[in-house]
Write an enzyme that holds these catalytic residues in place. Structure first.
Site, PDB file in Angstrom:
ATOM      1  N   SER A 130      40.691  29.624  44.820  1.00 53.21           N
ATOM      2  CA  SER A 130      40.876  30.286  43.691  1.00 53.21           C
ATOM      3  C   SER A 130      41.703  29.191  42.699  1.00 53.21           C
ATOM      4  O   SER A 130      42.622  28.696  43.164  1.00 53.21           O
ATOM      5  CB  SER A 130      41.741  31.472  43.664  1.00 53.21           C
ATOM      6  OG  SER A 130      42.061  31.979  42.525  1.00 53.21           O
ATOM      7  N   GLU A 132      43.747  30.318  40.800  1.00 54.69           N
ATOM      8  CA  GLU A 132      45.119  31.076  40.643  1.00 54.69           C
ATOM      9  C   GLU A 132      45.976  30.231  41.410  1.00 54.69           C
ATOM     10  O   GLU A 132      47.419  30.141  41.058  1.00 54.69           O
ATOM     11  CB  GLU A 132      44.963  32.382  41.342  1.00 54.69           C
ATOM     12  CG  GLU A 132      46.137  33.238  41.201  1.00 54.69           C
ATOM     13  CD  GLU A 132      46.377  33.753  39.609  1.00 54.69           C
ATOM     14  OE1 GLU A 132      45.512  33.542  38.882  1.00 54.69           O
ATOM     15  OE2 GLU A 132      47.513  34.321  39.646  1.00 54.69           O
ATOM     16  N   TYR A 153      49.337  36.582  46.116  1.00 55.31           N
ATOM     17  CA  TYR A 153      47.940  36.296  46.185  1.00 55.31           C
ATOM     18  C   TYR A 153      47.667  34.851  46.068  1.00 55.31           C
ATOM     19  O   TYR A 153      46.964  34.160  47.201  1.00 55.31           O
ATOM     20  CB  TYR A 153      46.948  36.800  45.023  1.00 55.31           C
ATOM     21  CG  TYR A 153      45.577  36.504  44.960  1.00 55.31           C
ATOM     22  CD1 TYR A 153      44.624  37.048  45.777  1.00 55.31           C
ATOM     23  CD2 TYR A 153      45.113  35.672  43.959  1.00 55.31           C
ATOM     24  CE1 TYR A 153      43.226  36.698  45.852  1.00 55.31           C
ATOM     25  CE2 TYR A 153      44.009  35.218  43.740  1.00 55.31           C
ATOM     26  CZ  TYR A 153      42.978  35.586  44.633  1.00 55.31           C
ATOM     27  OH  TYR A 153      41.537  35.133  44.615  1.00 55.31           O
TER      28      TYR A 153
HETATM   29  P1  NAP Z   1      36.112  41.593  45.211  1.00 50.37           P
HETATM   30  O1  NAP Z   1      35.137  42.227  44.280  1.00 50.37           O
HETATM   31  O2  NAP Z   1      37.423  42.166  45.091  1.00 50.37           O
HETATM   32  O3  NAP Z   1      35.712  41.695  46.573  1.00 50.37           O
HETATM   33  C1  NAP Z   1      36.533  41.441  47.796  1.00 50.37           C
HETATM   34  C2  NAP Z   1      35.755  41.813  49.075  1.00 50.37           C
HETATM   35  O4  NAP Z   1      36.650  41.763  50.301  1.00 50.37           O
HETATM   36  C3  NAP Z   1      35.483  43.242  49.212  1.00 50.37           C
HETATM   37  O5  NAP Z   1      34.037  43.353  49.759  1.00 50.37           O
HETATM   38  C4  NAP Z   1      36.301  44.154  49.892  1.00 50.37           C
HETATM   39  O6  NAP Z   1      35.837  45.140  50.536  1.00 50.37           O
HETATM   40  C5  NAP Z   1      36.961  43.023  50.752  1.00 50.37           C
HETATM   41  N1  NAP Z   1      37.818  43.069  51.700  1.00 50.37           N
HETATM   42  C6  NAP Z   1      39.124  43.402  51.152  1.00 50.37           C
HETATM   43  N2  NAP Z   1      39.872  43.359  52.274  1.00 50.37           N
HETATM   44  C7  NAP Z   1      39.299  43.246  53.502  1.00 50.37           C
HETATM   45  C8  NAP Z   1      39.546  43.379  54.860  1.00 50.37           C
HETATM   46  N3  NAP Z   1      40.778  43.558  55.246  1.00 50.37           N
HETATM   47  N4  NAP Z   1      38.676  43.055  55.807  1.00 50.37           N
HETATM   48  C9  NAP Z   1      37.379  42.932  55.321  1.00 50.37           C
HETATM   49  N5  NAP Z   1      36.846  42.747  53.977  1.00 50.37           N
HETATM   50  C10 NAP Z   1      37.730  43.222  53.173  1.00 50.37           C
HETATM   51  O7  NAP Z   1      36.106  39.993  44.934  1.00 50.37           O
HETATM   52  P2  NAP Z   1      35.246  38.972  44.306  1.00 50.37           P
HETATM   53  O8  NAP Z   1      35.595  39.090  42.713  1.00 50.37           O
HETATM   54  O9  NAP Z   1      34.073  39.428  44.546  1.00 50.37           O
HETATM   55  O10 NAP Z   1      35.724  37.607  45.175  1.00 50.37           O
HETATM   56  C11 NAP Z   1      35.194  37.196  46.088  1.00 50.37           C
HETATM   57  C12 NAP Z   1      36.383  36.154  46.702  1.00 50.37           C
HETATM   58  O11 NAP Z   1      36.481  35.014  45.683  1.00 50.37           O
HETATM   59  C13 NAP Z   1      37.448  36.750  46.978  1.00 50.37           C
HETATM   60  O12 NAP Z   1      38.153  36.119  48.056  1.00 50.37           O
HETATM   61  C14 NAP Z   1      38.365  36.552  45.533  1.00 50.37           C
HETATM   62  O13 NAP Z   1      40.039  36.268  46.044  1.00 50.37           O
HETATM   63  C15 NAP Z   1      37.857  35.021  45.557  1.00 50.37           C
HETATM   64  N6  NAP Z   1      37.736  34.770  43.891  1.00 50.37           N
HETATM   65  C16 NAP Z   1      37.052  35.293  43.099  1.00 50.37           C
HETATM   66  C17 NAP Z   1      37.103  34.762  41.923  1.00 50.37           C
HETATM   67  C18 NAP Z   1      36.642  35.757  40.816  1.00 50.37           C
HETATM   68  O14 NAP Z   1      37.040  35.365  39.394  1.00 50.37           O
HETATM   69  N7  NAP Z   1      35.828  36.751  40.733  1.00 50.37           N
HETATM   70  C19 NAP Z   1      37.804  33.609  41.500  1.00 50.37           C
HETATM   71  C20 NAP Z   1      38.301  32.863  42.510  1.00 50.37           C
HETATM   72  C21 NAP Z   1      38.200  33.448  43.796  1.00 50.37           C
HETATM   73  P3  NAP Z   1      36.021  46.665  49.906  1.00 50.37           P
HETATM   74  O15 NAP Z   1      34.613  46.650  49.166  1.00 50.37           O
HETATM   75  O16 NAP Z   1      35.731  47.528  51.069  1.00 50.37           O
HETATM   76  O17 NAP Z   1      37.110  46.706  49.244  1.00 50.37           O
HETATM   77  N1  GDD Z   2      43.968  43.159  35.345  1.00 49.76           N
HETATM   78  C1  GDD Z   2      44.571  43.201  34.118  1.00 49.76           C
HETATM   79  N2  GDD Z   2      44.749  44.324  33.744  1.00 49.76           N
HETATM   80  N3  GDD Z   2      44.888  42.194  33.432  1.00 49.76           N
HETATM   81  C2  GDD Z   2      45.339  41.862  32.608  1.00 49.76           C
HETATM   82  C3  GDD Z   2      45.833  43.130  31.865  1.00 49.76           C
HETATM   83  C4  GDD Z   2      45.141  44.384  32.282  1.00 49.76           C
HETATM   84  O1  GDD Z   2      45.549  45.550  31.723  1.00 49.76           O
HETATM   85  N4  GDD Z   2      46.023  42.810  30.465  1.00 49.76           N
HETATM   86  C5  GDD Z   2      46.478  41.619  30.481  1.00 49.76           C
HETATM   87  N5  GDD Z   2      45.840  41.152  31.537  1.00 49.76           N
HETATM   88  C6  GDD Z   2      45.887  39.664  31.869  1.00 49.76           C
HETATM   89  C7  GDD Z   2      46.513  39.189  33.317  1.00 49.76           C
HETATM   90  O2  GDD Z   2      47.813  39.074  33.022  1.00 49.76           O
HETATM   91  C8  GDD Z   2      45.945  37.895  33.462  1.00 49.76           C
HETATM   92  O3  GDD Z   2      46.727  36.901  32.859  1.00 49.76           O
HETATM   93  C9  GDD Z   2      44.396  37.868  32.876  1.00 49.76           C
HETATM   94  O4  GDD Z   2      44.665  39.017  32.008  1.00 49.76           O
HETATM   95  C10 GDD Z   2      43.524  38.069  33.999  1.00 49.76           C
HETATM   96  O5  GDD Z   2      43.776  39.304  34.706  1.00 49.76           O
HETATM   97  P1  GDD Z   2      42.553  39.640  35.910  1.00 49.76           P
HETATM   98  O6  GDD Z   2      41.424  39.730  35.211  1.00 49.76           O
HETATM   99  O7  GDD Z   2      43.302  40.671  36.565  1.00 49.76           O
HETATM  100  O8  GDD Z   2      42.263  38.258  36.731  1.00 49.76           O
HETATM  101  P2  GDD Z   2      43.357  37.182  37.198  1.00 49.76           P
HETATM  102  O9  GDD Z   2      43.145  35.791  36.548  1.00 49.76           O
HETATM  103  O10 GDD Z   2      44.588  37.412  37.651  1.00 49.76           O
HETATM  104  O11 GDD Z   2      42.690  37.100  38.815  1.00 49.76           O
HETATM  105  C11 GDD Z   2      41.335  36.830  39.031  1.00 49.76           C
HETATM  106  O12 GDD Z   2      40.748  35.602  38.856  1.00 49.76           O
HETATM  107  C12 GDD Z   2      41.389  34.811  39.916  1.00 49.76           C
HETATM  108  C13 GDD Z   2      41.036  33.166  39.522  1.00 49.76           C
HETATM  109  O13 GDD Z   2      41.570  32.527  38.557  1.00 49.76           O
HETATM  110  C14 GDD Z   2      40.992  37.480  40.131  1.00 49.76           C
HETATM  111  O14 GDD Z   2      39.423  37.634  40.528  1.00 49.76           O
HETATM  112  C15 GDD Z   2      41.207  36.637  41.494  1.00 49.76           C
HETATM  113  O15 GDD Z   2      40.956  37.082  42.604  1.00 49.76           O
HETATM  114  C16 GDD Z   2      40.731  35.246  41.185  1.00 49.76           C
HETATM  115  O16 GDD Z   2      41.213  34.548  42.345  1.00 49.76           O
END
Ligand code: NAP
Ligand code: GDD
Length: 345
Positions: A130, A132, A153
């Site tokens: 990520s 992050e 995280y």
């Molecule tokens: P998500 O929608 O939160 O999906 C997370 C998945 O992990 C869900 O299927 C969840 O199952 C499963 N999970 C959680 N705890 C588990 C456990 N103990 N054992 C097995 N499965 C478990 O996340 P996403 O947005 O698809 O992201 C996919 C991956 O990419 C994650 O690792 C995230 O950290 C990473 N990532 C995401 C982003 C982004 O912007 N989306 C960016 C960078 C990296 P349930 O459905 O049962 O909760």
């Molecule tokens: N969730 C959330 N809720 N975020 C808020 C809010 C709120 O009410 N208000 C402001 N934010 C700001 C957060 O402080 C952060 O700076 C930004 O919005 C994005 O928050 P999220 O959408 O929760 O995503 P994230 O950037 O913290 O994390 C996501 O992206 C990562 C990759 O950079 C997640 O998908 C992570 O799993 C992923 O790794």
């Protein structure tokens, strides 16, 4: 026929990756964890009863916190490609459940890599790392930018990333790590900021929500469209050599800009509806993420296909359709549900 195995199959990315791999002709095995209620909404449209002939998509119970279940699955399935997408992926929540977050994102990655090593599988491995992990490192960030994680995280993901590199270097595993910047879609979890906003816009437009409470509006993110990002995951595993790749659009916007555009999509003025609630601030914030994805563009030929404005529009339109469908199904029940949900987000 290639066999793919993915953890996190029920999540946003897992559902798009499953669709993508099925379209590529793969047999797909997804891990789902036990839940007291159904957690396969994002996959139900793909599922066929495994008793039917021709079924190519299978779900298996296991958990990333349970190493034995992972070894057993890999031993039985013997996949050619593994995609490790499972995580407790919410940054704010990771401050509240830091040990569990680390157990899944860091420990779970190690358990899965060990399961690959112990079963002696000759497979390719993708790790969902990520942006992050860059935390407070100044933008733009690329593969050579030093990491400075700012949340439990991010610290856990950094371990997952480095242990993946370590297994590549120690055991010659074809293991690649995608350092993906934020990617969104109508399937995004409802408590991530983009979906929280577009859902609120739809609810406000239809008169079932009055206000939207948010945290830091000044944070900048490089937001792309999730289906583009699962294509990059697959592309990494098709390379002769494994590697690490930053994936993002190269364009960053503030949360405020996202809000403004999303409300404008529904002809609403955001200033009338949005309030800042410090409850959503994080103990340590990541201010500015901006991808320099030149390596992915050059080596994988990867390009994003959806602009920021289109992404916002896609998400608002989908949430309007969703609320309209619910309203048709029973307006009163919905009004109660939406209001109680709103307080908890
Ligand atoms: P998500 O929608 O939160 O999906 C997370 C998945 O992990 C869900 O299927 C969840 O199952 C499963 N999970 C959680 N705890 C588990 C456990 N103990 N054992 C097995 N499965 C478990 O996340 P996403 O947005 O698809 O992201 C996919 C991956 O990419 C994650 O690792 C995230 O950290 C990473 N990532 C995401 C982003 C982004 O912007 N989306 C960016 C960078 C990296 P349930 O459905 O049962 O909760
Ligand atoms: N969730 C959330 N809720 N975020 C808020 C809010 C709120 O009410 N208000 C402001 N934010 C700001 C957060 O402080 C952060 O700076 C930004 O919005 C994005 O928050 P999220 O959408 O929760 O995503 P994230 O950037 O913290 O994390 C996501 O992206 C990562 C990759 O950079 C997640 O998908 C992570 O799993 C992923 O790794």
């Amino acid at each position: 026929m290639k066999k793919a195995f993915l953890t996190g199959a029920t999540g946003q990315d897992g559902s798009y990756l499953t669709e993508f791999l099925l379209a590529k002709g793969c047999e797909v095995h997804g891990l789902k964890r036990r839940s007291s209620s159904f957690n396969t909404d994002r996959l139900d449209h793909l599922y066929r009863d495994f008793h039917e002939s021709g079924a190519r998509f299978f779900l298996h119970y296991a958990d990333l916190t349970d190493g034995g279940s992972l070894v057993k699955l890999l031993y039985d399935i013997r996949p050619d490609e593994i995609y490790n997408l499972a995580a407790q992926s919410h940054v704010k929540v990771s401050f509240e459940v830091p040990e569990y977050t680390a157990d899944v994102a860091a420990g779970g990655t190690l358990r899965l890599l060990e399961a690959v090593r112990l079963t002696g599988l000759r497979c390719r491995f993708y790790q969902a790392s990520s942006s992050e992990m860059f935390g407070s490192a100044p933008p733009p960030q690329n593969e050579t930018t030093p990491f400075h994680p700012r949340s439990p995280y991010a610290c856990a993901k950094l371990f997952g990333h480095t242990i993946t590199v370590n297994y590549r270097e120690s055991y010659g595993l074809h293991a690649s790590s995608g350092i993906l910047f934020n990617h969104e879609s109508p399937r995004r979890g409802e408590t991530f900021v983009t979906r929280k906003i577009t859902r609120a816009v739809a609810h406000i437009k239809r008169g079932v929500q009055d206000k939207l409470y948010l945290g830091n509006l000044d944070a900048r993110r490089d937001w792309g469209y999730a289906p583009d990002y699962v294509r990059a995951m697959w592309q990494m595993l098709q390379q002769d050599q494994p590697g690490d790749y930053v994936v993002g659009t190269g364009e960053a916007h503030t949360v405020r800009e996202f809000v403004e555009l999303a409300f404008a999509c529904a002809d609403l003025d955001w200033k009338e509806f949005v309030e800042v609630d410090p409850r959503y601030f994080r103990p340590a914030e990541v201010d500015y993420l901006l991808a320099d994805a030149s390596k992915a563009r050059r080596a994988l030929g990867w390009e994003p296909s959806v602009t920021f404005a289109d992404l916002v529009r896609i998400m608002v339109d989908a949430d309007l359709r969703e609320i309209d469908a619910k309203l048709r199904g029973g307006e009163e029940a919905l009004r109660t549900a939406v209001h109680s949900e709103g307080r908890n987000m």
